[in-house]
Design an enzyme around this catalytic site. Structure first.
Site, mmCIF file in Angstrom:
data_model
loop_
_atom_site.group_PDB
_atom_site.id
_atom_site.type_symbol
_atom_site.label_atom_id
_atom_site.label_comp_id
_atom_site.label_asym_id
_atom_site.label_seq_id
_atom_site.Cartn_x
_atom_site.Cartn_y
_atom_site.Cartn_z
ATOM 1 N N ASP A 1 10.698 -8.810 -43.718
ATOM 2 C CA ASP A 1 11.804 -8.815 -44.486
ATOM 3 C C ASP A 1 11.747 -8.978 -45.920
ATOM 4 O OD1 ASP A 1 14.437 -9.177 -45.356
ATOM 5 O OD2 ASP A 1 14.880 -10.848 -44.002
ATOM 6 N N LYS B 1 19.285 -7.114 -54.532
ATOM 7 C CA LYS B 1 18.634 -7.863 -55.143
ATOM 8 C C LYS B 1 17.618 -7.476 -56.086
ATOM 9 C CE LYS B 1 19.480 -11.007 -51.314
ATOM 10 N NZ LYS B 1 18.692 -11.727 -50.064
ATOM 11 N N ARG C 1 25.351 -3.582 -53.177
ATOM 12 C CA ARG C 1 25.279 -4.408 -52.098
ATOM 13 C C ARG C 1 25.333 -3.807 -50.747
ATOM 14 N NH1 ARG C 1 25.848 -9.607 -52.039
ATOM 15 N NH2 ARG C 1 25.573 -9.522 -54.397
ATOM 16 N N THR D 1 17.339 -5.967 -48.385
ATOM 17 C CA THR D 1 18.754 -5.585 -49.199
ATOM 18 C C THR D 1 18.600 -4.424 -50.200
ATOM 19 O OG1 THR D 1 18.151 -7.216 -50.637
ATOM 20 C CG2 THR D 1 19.441 -7.854 -48.876
ATOM 21 N N TYR E 1 34.972 8.551 -42.176
ATOM 22 C CA TYR E 1 34.204 7.887 -40.995
ATOM 23 C C TYR E 1 32.997 8.839 -40.745
ATOM 24 C CZ TYR E 1 35.524 3.747 -38.362
ATOM 25 O OH TYR E 1 36.127 2.609 -38.308
ATOM 26 N N GLU F 1 30.282 7.889 -38.083
ATOM 27 C CA GLU F 1 29.310 7.177 -37.081
ATOM 28 C C GLU F 1 28.331 8.438 -36.440
ATOM 29 O OE1 GLU F 1 30.494 5.488 -33.408
ATOM 30 O OE2 GLU F 1 32.296 4.474 -34.463
#
Ligand SMILES: *Cc1c(COP(=O)(O)O)cnc(C)c1O
Length: 478
Positions: free
Chosen positions: A241, A273, A279, A270, A64, A66
């Site tokens: 974007d 791509k 991903r 992203t 974790y 955060e």
């Protein structure tokens, strides 16, 4: 590195998995076979490097983390800090951005982070200030209502879906369409190109808080300098974007007015791509928005995925090497060869060609819907996806277009000669397919007629095209 290192790594991994659930190991192996055998023209897909893939399969997944580098809500994040800082540094250097946030789990998540950052930066909202001073779990019902009241009705101007825009640019099926009152700009019906005068006019009338550029299915470059001027003329925040074309920006094919980073207030993308990473998603911005962007988790995002950030660091390091620039140029050369091959054989292309990685075929010229064309091509071993064309008469489900892109096949090593061969196969299938009929005799938008023998023949030819370009050539699963 020993010559068989990649084979050994993947073989061992599968053996370990097989001992627990053999069906998962089998599916992973089968996926490699399928990927190797298909002529993949999906414009949003690629093949990440073995190093990128392997960086994801490890104990970073257990952590974790955060918070941000050096400021975590969990103990023991020093190694996560290392990879997150590395990924951000590579991203800043690669794109020339002053700030990079590499936690978003996907492109859509990156956009949500950006939208919240823009709202928080631009809208005077006591409720938002209260919300940001606390953990999301501590917000009361009243806090949320106040947030809705104070942040609602902000305006977003983005590219229309049928011109190639994305659902997250303020459209109903996505939460952005509920966060913002949206209006869209289309393309010139005669040329298919973005008409900057019309965008400026829409901006003057609508006065958006956010102007969004970027697309999933527009086959041309966008002039971001002009778009920024339009945003400035109405006091809008300019967001780009670049999910689809980040690899072309990274590889310096899109420079000057066509590089979004120097022109936009905030850029999202992203990483999987054309950028060819794992991903995931990412946000780039200047110092003004950096603090708000860094609040992405937990305001918008679930806990970071350290194993994916490790893979982002690897892929971004790869994208900084000179061979990536050559790769990016080949993507565009291949897309243009594919477009030329299709045009020469009589296909109709939206905008008449391409100057990026994708080509949009208007298949109504073949008497088909996008859905019929997509299935007929799939039967013939060619993987594409149907896509709306501007002012699409068949709607978003059946569509009138087929979108094809070259990032994946270019990674495999196919070149312009193979693109001509690919155009030949696509044209053969589409010109030999006819629309089917419903039981009552009316024309179907889904059924089609294609001789199975022809589909088989094209499948074999597609296989022959691919045979000289093995996918993951150093991975032999035995
Ligand atoms: C693909 C895409 C996205 C979404 O990316 P995901 O990783 O699937 O969430 C967002 N914006 C644009 C323009 C895209 O093409």
């Amino acid at each position: 590195m020993p010559p068989n290192a990649e084979s050994a790594a993947f073989r061992s991994a599968l053996e370990v998995i097989r001992a627990v659930e053999p069906r998962v190991a089998d599916a992973i192996g089968a996926e490699l076979v399928d990927q190797r055998e298909s002529l993949k023209l999906i414009a949003s897909e690629n093949y990440a490097s073995p190093a990128t893939l392997l960086a994801m399969g490890n104990w970073f997944s257990d952590k974790y983390a955060e918070g941000t580098v050096g400021r975590r809500f969990y103990a023991g994040c020093q190694n996560v800090d290392t990879v997150e800082a590395l990924a951000a540094e590579h991203a800043r250097e690669l794109f020339g951005a002053s700030h990079a946030y590499v936690q978003p789990h996907s492109g859509i998540d990156a956009n949500l982070v950006a939208f919240w950052a823009i709202l928080a930066d631009r809208v005077e909202s006591p409720a938002l200030k209260r919300a940001q001073a606390r953990h999301v779990n501590d917000l009361t019902e009243q806090d949320w209502f106040a947030l809705r009241r104070e942040l609602g009705d902000q305006r977003m101007l983005g590219m229309s879906l049928d011109a190639g825009g994305h659902l997250t640019h303020g459209f109903r099926p996505n939460i952005s369409g509920k966060m913002f009152d949206q209006r869209s700009y289309g393309t010139d019906p005669a040329t298919g190109l973005v008409d900057y005068d019309r965008v400026a006019e829409a901006a003057r009338e609508f006065r958006p808080l956010v102007l969004v550029a970027g697309y999933s299915a527009y086959p041309r470059k966008v002039n971001f300098r002009i778009m920024r001027e339009i945003a400035d003329s109405v006091g809008a925040t300019f967001m780009v974007d670049m999910a689809h074309f980040a690899g072309l920006v990274a590889g310096k094919v899109f420079t000057g007015d066509f590089d979004p980073v120097p022109h936009a207030h905030i850029v999202t993308t992203t990483t999987h791509k054309s950028l060819r990473g794992p991903r995931g998603g990412m946000v780039l911005c200047g110092p003004e928005l950096a603090d708000q962007v860094d609040r992405g988790c937990p305001m918008v995002l679930g806990g970071p995925l350290p194993h994916v950030m490790a893979a982002k660091a690897v892929a971004l390091a790869e994208a900084r090497r000179p061979d990536f620039a050559a790769y990016a140029q080949r993507i565009v050369d291949n897309a243009q060869a594919l477009a030329d091959g299709l045009l020469r054989r009589g296909a109709t292309l939206v905008t008449g060609g391409t100057d990026n990685h994708l080509v949009l075929i208007d298949v109504t010229g073949y008497g088909l819907t996008g859905r019929q064309a997509e299935q007929a091509l799939l039967d013939s071993g060619i993987v594409t996806n149907r896509n709306a064309v501007p002012q699409d008469a068949n709607g978003a489900w059946y569509t009138s277009g087929i979108r094809i892109g070259t990032p994946a096949l270019t990674t495999r090593g196919l070149g312009t000669a193979e693109m001509d061969g690919t155009a030949e196969l696509i044209h053969t299938v589409l010109s030999q397919t006819s629309a089917g009929a419903n039981p009552d005799g009316t024309a179907s938008k889904a059924k089609y007629v294609l001789d199975p023998a022809l589909a088989d023949k094209v499948s074999r030819q597609a296989g022959e095209l691919l045979a000289g370009f093995p996918l993951y050539p150093n991975v032999d699963l035995g």
